[in-house]
Write a protein that holds these residues in place. Structure first.
Motif, PDB file in Angstrom:
ATOM      1  N   ARG B  23      -1.872  -4.690   4.460  1.00  0.00           N
ATOM      2  CA  ARG B  23      -1.455  -4.043   3.224  1.00  0.00           C
ATOM      3  C   ARG B  23      -0.148  -3.277   3.415  1.00  0.00           C
ATOM      4  O   ARG B  23       0.742  -3.343   2.577  1.00  0.00           O
ATOM      5  CB  ARG B  23      -2.546  -3.104   2.705  1.00  0.00           C
ATOM      6  N   ARG B  24      -0.044  -2.554   4.528  1.00  0.00           N
ATOM      7  CA  ARG B  24       1.114  -1.698   4.728  1.00  0.00           C
ATOM      8  C   ARG B  24       2.355  -2.469   5.164  1.00  0.00           C
ATOM      9  O   ARG B  24       3.475  -1.990   5.014  1.00  0.00           O
ATOM     10  CB  ARG B  24       0.793  -0.595   5.748  1.00  0.00           C
ATOM     11  N   THR B  26       5.530  -4.616   5.340  1.00  0.00           N
ATOM     12  CA  THR B  26       6.510  -5.070   4.344  1.00  0.00           C
ATOM     13  C   THR B  26       7.419  -6.119   4.991  1.00  0.00           C
ATOM     14  O   THR B  26       7.501  -6.228   6.221  1.00  0.00           O
ATOM     15  CB  THR B  26       7.405  -3.917   3.850  1.00  0.00           C
ATOM     16  N   MET B  27       8.107  -6.865   4.149  1.00  0.00           N
ATOM     17  CA  MET B  27       9.048  -7.860   4.653  1.00  0.00           C
ATOM     18  C   MET B  27      10.185  -7.162   5.419  1.00  0.00           C
ATOM     19  O   MET B  27      10.725  -7.709   6.376  1.00  0.00           O
ATOM     20  CB  MET B  27       9.596  -8.690   3.496  1.00  0.00           C
ATOM     21  N   ASP B  28      10.561  -5.951   4.985  1.00  0.00           N
ATOM     22  CA  ASP B  28      11.570  -5.172   5.721  1.00  0.00           C
ATOM     23  C   ASP B  28      11.096  -4.870   7.137  1.00  0.00           C
ATOM     24  O   ASP B  28      11.859  -4.966   8.099  1.00  0.00           O
ATOM     25  CB  ASP B  28      11.858  -3.845   4.994  1.00  0.00           C
ATOM     26  N   ASP B  29       9.826  -4.479   7.254  1.00  0.00           N
ATOM     27  CA  ASP B  29       9.270  -4.219   8.590  1.00  0.00           C
ATOM     28  C   ASP B  29       9.410  -5.459   9.481  1.00  0.00           C
ATOM     29  O   ASP B  29       9.774  -5.364  10.647  1.00  0.00           O
ATOM     30  CB  ASP B  29       7.766  -3.890   8.506  1.00  0.00           C
ATOM     31  N   ARG B  38      17.179  -9.177   6.508  1.00  0.00           N
ATOM     32  CA  ARG B  38      16.125  -9.411   5.507  1.00  0.00           C
ATOM     33  C   ARG B  38      16.254 -10.787   4.874  1.00  0.00           C
ATOM     34  O   ARG B  38      15.259 -11.483   4.648  1.00  0.00           O
ATOM     35  CB  ARG B  38      16.236  -8.385   4.383  1.00  0.00           C
ATOM     36  N   ARG B  47       7.583 -14.961  -0.134  1.00  0.00           N
ATOM     37  CA  ARG B  47       6.640 -13.873  -0.409  1.00  0.00           C
ATOM     38  C   ARG B  47       5.889 -13.493   0.860  1.00  0.00           C
ATOM     39  O   ARG B  47       5.650 -14.325   1.738  1.00  0.00           O
ATOM     40  CB  ARG B  47       5.637 -14.308  -1.475  1.00  0.00           C
ATOM     41  N   LYS B  48       5.497 -12.252   0.912  1.00  0.00           N
ATOM     42  CA  LYS B  48       4.730 -11.758   2.061  1.00  0.00           C
ATOM     43  C   LYS B  48       3.467 -12.594   2.268  1.00  0.00           C
ATOM     44  O   LYS B  48       3.079 -12.887   3.402  1.00  0.00           O
ATOM     45  CB  LYS B  48       4.379 -10.279   1.813  1.00  0.00           C
TER      46      LYS B  48
END
Lengths: 185, 185
Positions: B23-24, B26-29, B38, B47-48
């Motif tokens: 859940r936590r 992100t694509m940035d992570d 990115r 999409r994630k």
């Protein structure tokens, strides 16, 4: 607590679960729907989780009763397994609460049907095992339950199971061989 | 995209899923962990959800490879089913990402392993079916996969399956009979 209060609470919780879903339902909602004081609901169910489990267990017992009544007249263990699989898929797919929650709130119902399914599995296993005349009746019963539940949890399949006849022919080919040779009594 | 970029993205996503959960993350992570822009990540996975599915598929393929390598030397279909069940439980229970997500974030991983498991089931079914010498190889393969997955999803059981020997004796008694008489080739 009189039994009719318990039934009213469970009926109210069922209706709330159906209309509001598991997450949004509160104990206050249940009390209001049941026309009972909050304290009456809390006296019987300290936590919402306990109440939800009680509703699911009641549905499971209703299902098991219908299942047994349908199978009792069938002459052979193989017939019972075959028809039992078809009935299970039909009743489960047609169950308004289960199908509604799987469609609309899978993240809250799936843990109940998997990681936390132990109590439900135990009830079903015990009842089914009583009809199996083999030393490892519990293990055989559990296998049947796990397979049926798998088709509820994972609907995608290479196996056509869209109607009763499909389900019966699958059961004859793949489930009847699981039956101990001593059979169901 | 060069394959090493894809591997870097998948490795970064795996590490993020393990440490942050589904859940936590992100694509940035993922981009940051991979040391990539990115846009490079998004070019491959819009999409994630697609990225998470790709990570799970890669883990599944790794598992299937280990599974096949372990079973290849075994002489009979019954031996392969028996050992295959024991290996499956052992690898699955020891899988850091799967066991971590089931323990810490069941509500996000369970849909992947149930209602949305179709793509994973198809990959596993196709590979296992290749080894089954029967006209309904896909159905037999799917049955084995469903049973093994059931013990991952529903750990509570009346059947002792705590170690390899338990798993083997369960498989000999309850899974080998599912094998078509033609056997695994």
């Amino acid at each position: 607590m009189r039994d009719d209060s318990l039934d009213r609470i469970l009926d109210a919780a069922y209706a709330g679960m159906l209309e509001q879903g598991l997450r949004r339902l509160t104990m206050d909602d249940v009390a209001r729907r049941a026309g009972l004081a909050r304290v009456t609901v809390y006296r019987r169910f300290a936590r919402k989780g306990d109440l939800i489990q009680a509703v699911i267990l009641r549905e499971l017992k209703r299902f098991l009763k219908a299942f047994e009544q349908a199978l009792a007249p069938l002459p052979t263990p193989a017939d019972q397994v075959t028809e039992g699989f078809a009935i299970t898929l039909r009743l489960v797919r047609g169950h308004p609460l289960l199908s509604g929650l799987l469609a609309n709130e899978p993240e809250t119902i799936l843990p109940q049907l998997t990681l936390e399914a132990g109590p439900y599995l135990a009830v079903a296993r015990e009842q089914l095992a009583e009809h199996l005349d083999t030393p490892d009746a519990e293990a055989v019963a559990e296998m049947f339950i796990r397979i049926a539940l798998s088709f509820v949890l994972i609907p995608d399949s290479a196996i056509p199971l869209g109607n009763d006849d499909d389900a019966r022919s699958y059961a004859r080919r793949h489930l009847v061989p699981l039956l101990p040779s001593e059979g169901i009594n």
